[in-house]
Design a protein around this motif. Structure first.
Motif, PDB file in Angstrom:
ATOM      1  N   PRO A  83       0.747  -1.188  -0.101  1.00 23.02           N
ATOM      2  CA  PRO A  83      -0.048   0.115  -0.010  1.00 23.02           C
ATOM      3  C   PRO A  83       0.699   1.211  -0.055  1.00 23.02           C
ATOM      4  O   PRO A  83       1.992   1.323   0.525  1.00 23.02           O
ATOM      5  CB  PRO A  83      -0.799  -0.351   1.280  1.00 23.02           C
ATOM      6  N   CYS A  84       0.126   2.187  -0.541  1.00 16.02           N
ATOM      7  CA  CYS A  84       0.995   3.746  -0.403  1.00 16.02           C
ATOM      8  C   CYS A  84       0.724   4.079   0.853  1.00 16.02           C
ATOM      9  O   CYS A  84       0.000   3.823   1.739  1.00 16.02           O
ATOM     10  CB  CYS A  84       0.253   4.707  -1.442  1.00 16.02           C
ATOM     11  N   PRO A  85       1.446   5.066   1.326  1.00 17.72           N
ATOM     12  CA  PRO A  85       1.214   5.941   2.684  1.00 17.72           C
ATOM     13  C   PRO A  85       0.283   6.767   3.114  1.00 17.72           C
ATOM     14  O   PRO A  85       0.196   7.326   4.130  1.00 17.72           O
ATOM     15  CB  PRO A  85       2.880   6.366   2.931  1.00 17.72           C
ATOM     16  N   ALA A  87      -5.501   9.156   3.039  1.00 21.82           N
ATOM     17  CA  ALA A  87      -6.621   9.410   2.325  1.00 21.82           C
ATOM     18  C   ALA A  87      -6.901   8.549   1.250  1.00 21.82           C
ATOM     19  O   ALA A  87      -7.995   8.506   0.650  1.00 21.82           O
ATOM     20  CB  ALA A  87      -6.723  10.911   1.634  1.00 21.82           C
ATOM     21  N   CYS A  88      -6.104   7.587   1.063  1.00 19.86           N
ATOM     22  CA  CYS A  88      -6.111   6.614  -0.120  1.00 19.86           C
ATOM     23  C   CYS A  88      -7.077   5.369   0.648  1.00 19.86           C
ATOM     24  O   CYS A  88      -6.703   4.594   1.242  1.00 19.86           O
ATOM     25  CB  CYS A  88      -4.801   6.044  -0.527  1.00 19.86           C
ATOM     26  N   GLY A  89      -8.467   5.538   0.103  1.00 15.49           N
ATOM     27  CA  GLY A  89      -9.327   4.623   0.833  1.00 15.49           C
ATOM     28  C   GLY A  89      -9.200   3.091   0.292  1.00 15.49           C
ATOM     29  O   GLY A  89      -9.194   2.332   1.035  1.00 15.49           O
ATOM     30  N   ALA A  90      -8.640   2.906  -0.873  1.00 16.99           N
ATOM     31  CA  ALA A  90      -8.037   1.627  -1.724  1.00 16.99           C
ATOM     32  C   ALA A  90      -7.116   1.015  -0.724  1.00 16.99           C
ATOM     33  O   ALA A  90      -7.248  -0.056  -0.264  1.00 16.99           O
ATOM     34  CB  ALA A  90      -7.867   1.865  -2.938  1.00 16.99           C
ATOM     35  N   CYS A  91      -5.972   1.774  -0.388  1.00 16.44           N
ATOM     36  CA  CYS A  91      -4.970   1.171   0.294  1.00 16.44           C
ATOM     37  C   CYS A  91      -5.319   0.798   1.574  1.00 16.44           C
ATOM     38  O   CYS A  91      -4.812  -0.249   2.504  1.00 16.44           O
ATOM     39  CB  CYS A  91      -3.567   1.972   0.062  1.00 16.44           C
ATOM     40  N   ARG A  92      -6.054   1.891   2.072  1.00 17.88           N
ATOM     41  CA  ARG A  92      -6.433   1.609   3.532  1.00 17.88           C
ATOM     42  C   ARG A  92      -7.244   0.477   3.902  1.00 17.88           C
ATOM     43  O   ARG A  92      -7.306  -0.044   5.293  1.00 17.88           O
ATOM     44  CB  ARG A  92      -6.981   3.087   4.233  1.00 17.88           C
ATOM     45  N   TYR A 116      -6.183  -1.147  -6.250  1.00 19.48           N
ATOM     46  CA  TYR A 116      -6.871  -0.216  -6.722  1.00 19.48           C
ATOM     47  C   TYR A 116      -6.402   1.150  -6.108  1.00 19.48           C
ATOM     48  O   TYR A 116      -7.028   2.384  -6.146  1.00 19.48           O
ATOM     49  CB  TYR A 116      -8.457  -0.290  -6.243  1.00 19.48           C
ATOM     50  N   CYS A 117      -5.105   1.403  -5.854  1.00 25.27           N
ATOM     51  CA  CYS A 117      -4.630   2.421  -5.489  1.00 25.27           C
ATOM     52  C   CYS A 117      -4.818   3.692  -6.216  1.00 25.27           C
ATOM     53  O   CYS A 117      -4.816   3.677  -7.366  1.00 25.27           O
ATOM     54  CB  CYS A 117      -3.217   2.406  -4.953  1.00 25.27           C
ATOM     55  N   TYR A 118      -5.248   4.665  -5.545  1.00 20.41           N
ATOM     56  CA  TYR A 118      -5.586   6.113  -5.993  1.00 20.41           C
ATOM     57  C   TYR A 118      -4.260   6.837  -6.378  1.00 20.41           C
ATOM     58  O   TYR A 118      -4.391   7.563  -7.321  1.00 20.41           O
ATOM     59  CB  TYR A 118      -6.395   6.957  -5.186  1.00 20.41           C
ATOM     60  N   THR A 119      -3.326   6.792  -5.520  1.00 19.42           N
ATOM     61  CA  THR A 119      -2.349   7.729  -5.738  1.00 19.42           C
ATOM     62  C   THR A 119      -0.979   7.510  -6.552  1.00 19.42           C
ATOM     63  O   THR A 119      -0.358   8.303  -7.027  1.00 19.42           O
ATOM     64  CB  THR A 119      -1.668   8.072  -4.118  1.00 19.42           C
ATOM     65  N   GLY A 120      -0.964   6.262  -6.916  1.00 17.97           N
ATOM     66  CA  GLY A 120       0.261   5.539  -7.449  1.00 17.97           C
ATOM     67  C   GLY A 120       1.514   5.508  -6.768  1.00 17.97           C
ATOM     68  O   GLY A 120       2.653   4.943  -7.344  1.00 17.97           O
TER      69      GLY A 120
HETATM   70 ZN   LIG Z   1      -3.114   3.980  -2.376  1.00 14.73          ZN
END
Ligand SMILES: [Zn+2]
Ligand SMILES: [Zn+2]
Length: 371
Positions: free
Chosen positions: A93-95, A98-103, A109-113
């Motif tokens: 996951p990204c850190p 606010a990234c609902g997908a990773c959390r 489906y990570c939003y931030t890349g």
């Molecule tokens: Zn993410």
């Protein structure tokens, strides 16, 4: 320990000696790698088109398709003990809070890349004697799947796609019964798979077992073991050398689903033109950036609107796709033991990895063995 790594600075791919990782947190598990599959992504990384070492490191250990054996479990690990077989997932996951997908544990489906991917992006991969990983990224494998579990990760691509397709098929057409059981999701529907690489062939197996009348379309001509495999699983092979897309569409009748596993944009656009009414088109291949093709955007737009079509891209996979891949691998083996065996050309030592990645692959899925 031994590992296979790329060195982007000196543009080398080689077997290296490096320190084995150690458990540093109680929820970590140390595993001994058994089999590591090679795929197109590894080829691109070893051609230096792609792939990023962890920050501050000169090398990236490659490999993201694997099966391993647990050798040691941290004190807080609950699900694994020494001797268990596991398949690790790839994306981390990204850190960003606010990234609902990773959390939610769905970094596919990570939003931030800003995710990392083991063996691909900013995290070492699995082509090494040992790795250490958090318990939550490992999937338990039944002992009798030892020899084919390396196919789990490539199968998750099709599993994730089919999960989405099922959802769309069951939510969209109001006349369908949403309670239709899994094995019959595709009954009465036709699917076209583009490509006979591991992703295409595993996708075809999954579609056949979900009840779709399945066709596979690619440039190979007989005699070819990939074509034999298509026939063995009860799908129909059609070659681009003998049949055009229009001819294929005539042969198939309405095409309800296209599962693209080639990564060639022009070929994919041609296929989009034969997709039927209410059809779904799944893209899994990642093309290099090519010159603009002579696609007709107006025609594509007309078709998509007037035929209620859906175009969906899919990458990576979540924990549910790993679970269903492991379940379906067992099912494939019961149903087509011979075909599943033909998928794997295994047992190659790590020293041969660079030439197998950069040169001609040994089989449909070439596998490096550490164990
Ligand atoms: Zn993410
Ligand atoms: Zn891969």
């Amino acid at each position: 320990m031994k590992a296979v790594a790329v060195f982007p600075g000196s543009r080398e791919v080689k077997v290296t000696e490096q320190e084995a990782p150690r458990i540093t947190q109680p929820d970590q598990v140390m595993v001994r790698m058994l089999d590591i599959g090679i795929c197109g992504t590894d080829k691109e990384i070893c051609a230096f088109e792609y792939g990023t070492p962890p920050p501050g490191d000169d090398r990236l250990v490659i490999g993201h398709e694997s099966v391993a054996e647990v050798v040691q479990a941290g004190s807080a690990v609950e699900r694994f003990r020494a001797g268990d077989l596991v398949v690790p997932s790839v994306r981390r996951p990204c850190p960003h809070p606010a990234c609902g997908a990773c959390r939610a544990g769905h970094q596919d489906y990570c939003y931030t890349g800003d995710f990392r991917e083991r063996g691909i992006k900013e995290a070492h991969g699995y082509m090494a004697e040992y790795i250490v990983e958090h318990e939550r990224y490992l999937n338990l494998v039944a002992q009798d799947l030892r020899d084919i579990a390396v196919l789990t990760e490539p199968l998750t691509i099709a599993e994730k796609a089919l999960g989405q397709i099922t959802w769309m098929m069951q939510q969209r057409p109001p006349w369908l019964d949403p309670q239709t059981p899994g094995q019959e999701r595709g009954r009465g529907l036709s699917a076209l798979v583009l490509g006979v690489g591991p992703v295409g062939l595993l996708g075809a197996m999954l579609l056949v077992s979900a009840g779709f009348t399945t066709y596979v379309y690619s440039r190979e001509v007989p005699p070819n073991p990939r074509i034999d495999l298509v026939a063995a699983i009860g799908a129909t092979y059609v070659s681009t050398q003998t049949t055009t897309f229009a001819g294929l569409a005539d042969q198939m009748g309405r095409i309800d689903l296209v599962y693209e596993a080639v990564g060639h944009s022009h070929f994919a656009l041609e296929a989009l033109r034969v997709l039927g009414t209410n059809g779904i088109f799944v893209l899994t291949g990642v093309p290099g950036l090519q010159a603009l093709t002579e696609a007709d955007p107006a025609r594509l737009m007309r078709d998509m609107v007037l035929k209620n079509q859906v175009l969906v891209g899919t990458v990576n996979a979540g924990p549910d796709a790993f679970a269903s891949a492991l379940r379906d691998l067992a099912l494939f083996r019961r149903r087509w033991p011979e075909a599943v065996r033909t998928l794997i050309a295994g047992g190659y030592p790590p020293e041969q990895a660079p030439e197998l990645i950069l040169g001609r692959p040994a089989g449909i899925k070439t596998v490096i063995a550490f164990g």
